[in-house]
Each structure stands twice: as structure tokens, then as C-alpha cells.
Design an enzyme around this catalytic site. Structure first.
Site, mmCIF file in Angstrom:
data_model
loop_
_atom_site.group_PDB
_atom_site.id
_atom_site.type_symbol
_atom_site.label_atom_id
_atom_site.label_comp_id
_atom_site.label_asym_id
_atom_site.label_seq_id
_atom_site.Cartn_x
_atom_site.Cartn_y
_atom_site.Cartn_z
ATOM 1 N N GLN A 105 62.460 109.680 66.399
ATOM 2 C CA GLN A 105 61.325 110.419 65.839
ATOM 3 C C GLN A 105 60.748 111.279 66.956
ATOM 4 O OE1 GLN A 105 57.350 108.535 64.867
ATOM 5 N NE2 GLN A 105 57.843 109.360 62.859
ATOM 6 N N TYR A 175 49.213 114.783 63.262
ATOM 7 C CA TYR A 175 49.707 115.110 64.586
ATOM 8 C C TYR A 175 49.794 116.646 64.674
ATOM 9 C CZ TYR A 175 50.933 110.219 65.670
ATOM 10 O OH TYR A 175 50.893 108.881 65.943
HETATM 11 C C1 LIG Z 1 52.934 98.759 63.669
HETATM 12 C C2 LIG Z 1 53.219 100.091 63.051
HETATM 13 C C3 LIG Z 1 53.491 101.197 63.856
HETATM 14 C C4 LIG Z 1 53.777 102.442 63.277
HETATM 15 N N1 LIG Z 1 54.116 103.497 64.101
HETATM 16 C C5 LIG Z 1 54.476 104.668 63.538
HETATM 17 C C6 LIG Z 1 54.931 105.742 64.342
HETATM 18 O O1 LIG Z 1 55.038 105.634 65.562
HETATM 19 N N2 LIG Z 1 55.257 106.897 63.721
HETATM 20 C C7 LIG Z 1 55.164 107.044 62.370
HETATM 21 O O2 LIG Z 1 55.468 108.111 61.846
HETATM 22 N N3 LIG Z 1 54.764 106.048 61.582
HETATM 23 C C8 LIG Z 1 54.423 104.863 62.123
HETATM 24 N N4 LIG Z 1 54.051 103.831 61.317
HETATM 25 C C9 LIG Z 1 54.028 104.024 59.845
HETATM 26 C C10 LIG Z 1 55.329 103.573 59.198
HETATM 27 O O3 LIG Z 1 56.413 104.376 59.599
HETATM 28 C C11 LIG Z 1 55.218 103.654 57.657
HETATM 29 O O4 LIG Z 1 54.889 104.996 57.336
HETATM 30 C C12 LIG Z 1 54.165 102.720 57.082
HETATM 31 O O5 LIG Z 1 54.207 101.455 57.720
HETATM 32 C C13 LIG Z 1 54.349 102.537 55.578
HETATM 33 O O6 LIG Z 1 55.622 101.987 55.296
HETATM 34 P P1 LIG Z 1 55.799 100.407 54.918
HETATM 35 O O7 LIG Z 1 54.967 100.150 53.700
HETATM 36 O O8 LIG Z 1 57.256 100.244 54.675
HETATM 37 O O9 LIG Z 1 55.295 99.618 56.075
HETATM 38 C C14 LIG Z 1 53.757 102.591 61.868
HETATM 39 C C15 LIG Z 1 53.493 101.476 61.072
HETATM 40 C C16 LIG Z 1 53.226 100.241 61.649
HETATM 41 C C17 LIG Z 1 52.953 99.062 60.741
#
Ligand SMILES: Cc1cc2nc3c(=O)[nH]c(=O)nc-3n(C[C@H](O)[C@H](O)[C@H](O)COP(=O)(O)O)c2cc1C
Length: 401
Positions: A105, A175
Site C-alpha cells: 500500500q 490522506y
Molecule cells: C489495526 C488496523 C490498522 C489499519 N491500518 C490501515 C492502514 O494502514 N491503511 C489502510 O488503508 N487501512 C487500514 N485499516 C483499515 C482496514 O484496511 C479496513 O479498511 C477496515 O479494517 C475495515 O475492514 P474489516 O471490516 O475487514 O476490518 C486498518 C484497520 C485496522 C483494524
């Protein structure tokens, strides 16, 4: 090309993502790892991604490989530079050995960048106060914008050198690119402000610069906000128009659809419990007290449900022909099947795979398996120390299945 909605598309069938073939349609979404104390790859980071790769995902995503030192949300994050390549190569080799692909990413955090820990100026469409850094981001000049766009192309070249199969360009969460798209943040009056066409120039410029840099050597995807979840921010209609332009431009192999703002409404990304106390605990006083007092305003609670972004994402599916990746609350086989039936080409999963990196293999063996993720969201504040699931202990303690 997306095929028409088809209930028979098997999420475990192999699929082309641009020039790359994935063994299945399940992608580990970027979850920032906090495993790079020297801004370089560590064995910890490799384990973090090797586990879901061994656990059956088609592709894992290394979160937040910044394109410049000043584009990081904190100063320990990797930024894409030749010095990082040997470690990144070790990482990509380890993932390939497990039969999975790996994406980086790439992005610039813009107003979300922490200029204090980066020791570098943050950039935003307008002068902007970052409460974490307690400093102002500078209004980006035309040259700054050109530099950030070019830095994305360089980062993509470095990703190729390091053996990545794909890059995911961060166009979400307010961002850099997303802050230009937002009418709330972007109050510029020049060629990058005002009309949506102007506000979309940075996002489109980044994608085309990356595409030109990589040709078809690796896949290029983008993570795009469907909406910020904030009054006056990026709306669904505007985002849909941006997505149509991105499709017409032809620079992307797929779009991953996200929502929310790391700046003003982070819980819109996640839904579920708002971990205010744990979030406050990640900071030192007086920031801790501030977060405790203001936390409920910043971390608003939204009800969690499976596939919580599906309703909005279907509007994109209806109007676009290019491959789309459904994200948000995907934790079991039924939801994956629903995503396929609605015409999505891939699913991306964050928290459920953080909690149980081996979940995909277990679902493949038994479609009735349920995730142990409780969407308590207490993994979120662990990004300030060492990202992990507080329920299962993964990735440090691999949960017994
Ligand atoms: C601990 C954590 C760190 C994350 N870090 C990023 C990140 O660095 N970049 C990003 O685009 N999304 C980040 N996200 C968001 C996830 O990519 C995703 O969009 C979000 O968790 C929803 O998906 P899920 O329901 O499958 O968890 C993060 C999510 C979590 C829980």
C-alpha cells in the site's frame, strides 16, 4: 473485466488481477503493523504477513509503505527507498513461498502525517492543524504536488525491485489524495480546488504516474473512499464520478472501496465499538486527557453489521465495469458468497484476518466456520505499539483453531 453478477463465482477460484493471477479472490486488507522500529522490514513484519499467506489468502497487503518520509503517519513507518529493498525482498520471498501474492500500500498521509515524529513537513491542500503532531501541515505548492505524484511512481518502481505483485495506491481516509478530493478540507481556489474535476487531479495524476512507471509489470489498485461520513466531505455521488474517471483513465486493475476519515471520522471505516479508553491510553498526558474528554466526539459509534459497506458499494458496481474489491465486515463464507453474487471480483478482509490469520483455510475446509473477531476495535489503538488482536493475541500468539 468484471463478469456480470454471477452466483456461481467461487471465492476460492483463481482470478486475474491485471497481470497477476491470485490463487483465490480473498485479499488481506492493509492493517498497519507497527513492526518497523527502524522504518525497515523486520522478522516481525514478515511473520505478520506470512501467517495469513500460510493461512490461505490470495494476496496480503503491506500497510502503508509511504512514498516520502514526510508522508508517514508516524516516523517509524517504512518509506519506499533503495535502502528498504533487501528487507522488502525477504518479505516478498517469504509470502511467495506460501503461495500467496503480496501488495504494497503506497501513499502519502497528507494532513494525517505526523510531522513531529517524521521530522519532516506535512503537506495538505490548505494549511491544516494536525492535533496528534500538534503542528500545522503546510499548504502544498504546485511543485510539492508534482513531487508527491512523482514519489508515488518511484515507490511503485521500488515495489517492483522488491518483488511485489501489486501496489495499492491510497486514495482514501483523507490522506493526501483524499484530502484534495474532500470539499471540506480542500478550500483551494487554484487548479486543484473548486470543481470536482480540479479536486480529482491529484488522485488521477498519481494513478497515471504509477501506471506509466510500472506498465504491466505488476498490478495497480487503489483504495478509494466512497464517502467520508462527514457533512461537507466526499459524498457518494462525487466519489462515484471520480471512480468513473479512474475507470476511463485506464490506470487501475481494481478499486477497493472504503469509507471514513482518519482525520475526522475514523469509526466510519470500522463500525462497532469505539475504544475511547484504550485509544486515550496509547498517548501520553496531556494528549491522553484530551482524547478521553473529546474521544466520544472523535470516535463516534456506528452499528456493526456484516458487509456494512455493501449497500454503497453496489452503487459503484452498478455503474462501473472494472474489477471491484468489496471491503468492510467480511468475516465468513456466506458474506464472501454474497459479495461474489453481487458482482464483486474480490473481497478484502482486515480485522478478521488480524484476529485469525488461518481463517481462510479453515473456512475453505468448513464453510460454517465463524470469525472470532468481535469488532471491539481494540486492535485499533495497538497500532501505536505493536498491532495485534486483543481477543486472540494474534499475530504474536497464533490462536488455536
Ligand atoms: C489495526 C488496523 C490498522 C489499519 N491500518 C490501515 C492502514 O494502514 N491503511 C489502510 O488503508 N487501512 C487500514 N485499516 C483499515 C482496514 O484496511 C479496513 O479498511 C477496515 O479494517 C475495515 O475492514 P474489516 O471490516 O475487514 O476490518 C486498518 C484497520 C485496522 C483494524
Amino acid at each position: 473485466m468484471n463478469t456480470a453478477p454471477n452466483v456461481f463465482t467461487d471465492v476460492f477460484s483463481g482470478a486475474k488481477l491485471g497481470p497477476v493471477t491470485l490463487r483465490n479472490r480473498i485479499i488481506k486488507a492493509a492493517t498497519f503493523e507497527a513492526s518497523t522500529p527502524d522504518a525497515l522490514v523486520t522478522d516481525d513484519l514478515i511473520t505478520y504477513h506470512r501467517l495469513p499467506a500460510a493461512g490461505g489468502v490470495g494476496m496480503t497487503t503491506v500497510a502503508y509503505c509511504a512514498v516520502t518520509p514526510g508522508g508517514r503517519t508516524e516516523g517509524k513507518q517504512i518509506w519506499m527507498r533503495p535502502e528498504a529493498v533487501p528487507g522488502l525482498r525477504k518479505l516478498t520471498d517469504a509470502i511467495h513461498a506460501e503461495g500467496a501474492a503480496i501488495s504494497a500500500q503506497i501513499g502519502h498521509a497528507g494532513p494525517v502525517a505526523d510531522s513531529r515524529s517524521n521530522k519532516a513537513t506535512a503537506l495538505a491542500p490548505v494549511r491544516f492543524f494536525n492535533p496528534i503532531a500538534m503542528k500545522f501541515a503546510k499548504k502544498a505548492t504546485r511543485d510539492d504536488i508534482d513531487d508527491v505524484i512523482e514519489a508515488h511512481a518511484n515507490a511503485a518502481r521500488i515495489a517492483i525491485d522488491a518483488g511485489f505483485d501489486a501496489v495499492e495506491i491510497h486514495l482514501g481516509h483523507n490522506y493526501f489524495a483524499s484530502s484534495f478530493l474532500s470539499p471540506l478540507i480542500n478550500r483551494r481556489t487554484d487548479e486543484f480546488g473548486g470543481s470536482l474535476e480540479n479536486r480529482a487531479k491529484v488522485a488521477r495524476g498519481m494513478v497515471l504516474a504509477v501506471r506509466r512507471a510500472v506498465n504491466d509489470q505488476i498490478a495497480v489498485t487503489a483504495k478509494l473512499n466512497m464517502s467520508d461520513g462527514v457533512r461537507g466531505g466526499i459524498s457518494l455521488d462525487e466519489s462515484l464520478q471520480t471512480a468513473k474517471w479512474l475507470e476511463e483513465d485506464g490506470g487501475l486493475d481494481a478499486i477497493e472501496l472504503t469509507a471514513g476519515s482518519s482525520l475526522v471520522n475514523p469509526m466510519y471505516l470500522f463500525r462497532g465499538d469505539a475504544p475511547v479508553k484504550e485509544f486515550a491510553g496509547a498517548f501520553k498526558p496531556p494528549m491522553r486527557w484530551g482524547v478521553r474528554m473529546m474521544g466520544r466526539k472523535f470516535l463516534r459509534e456506528y452499528p456493526y453489521r456484516e458487509a456494512y459497506l455493501l449497500r454503497d458499494a453496489k452503487k459503484f458496481r452498478a455503474e462501473l465495469t472494472m474489477p471491484l474489491i468489496l471491503l468492510g465486515g467480511i468475516t465468513n463464507k456466506e458474506t464472501m458468497d454474497l459479495a461474489m453474487a453481487e458482482g464483486f471480483d474480490f473481497v478484502a478482509m482486515g480485522r478478521a484476518l488480524l484476529a485469525e490469520p488461518d481463517l481462510i483455510n479453515r473456512i475453505k475446509a468448513d464453510a460454517s466456520v465463524r470469525s472470532r473477531c468481535t469488532h471491539c476495535n481494540q486492535c485499533m489503538p495497538t497500532i501505536y505499539s505493536h498491532t495485534h488482536c486483543v481477543v486472540t493475541g494474534a499475530p504474536d500468539h497464533v490462536p488455536a483453531s
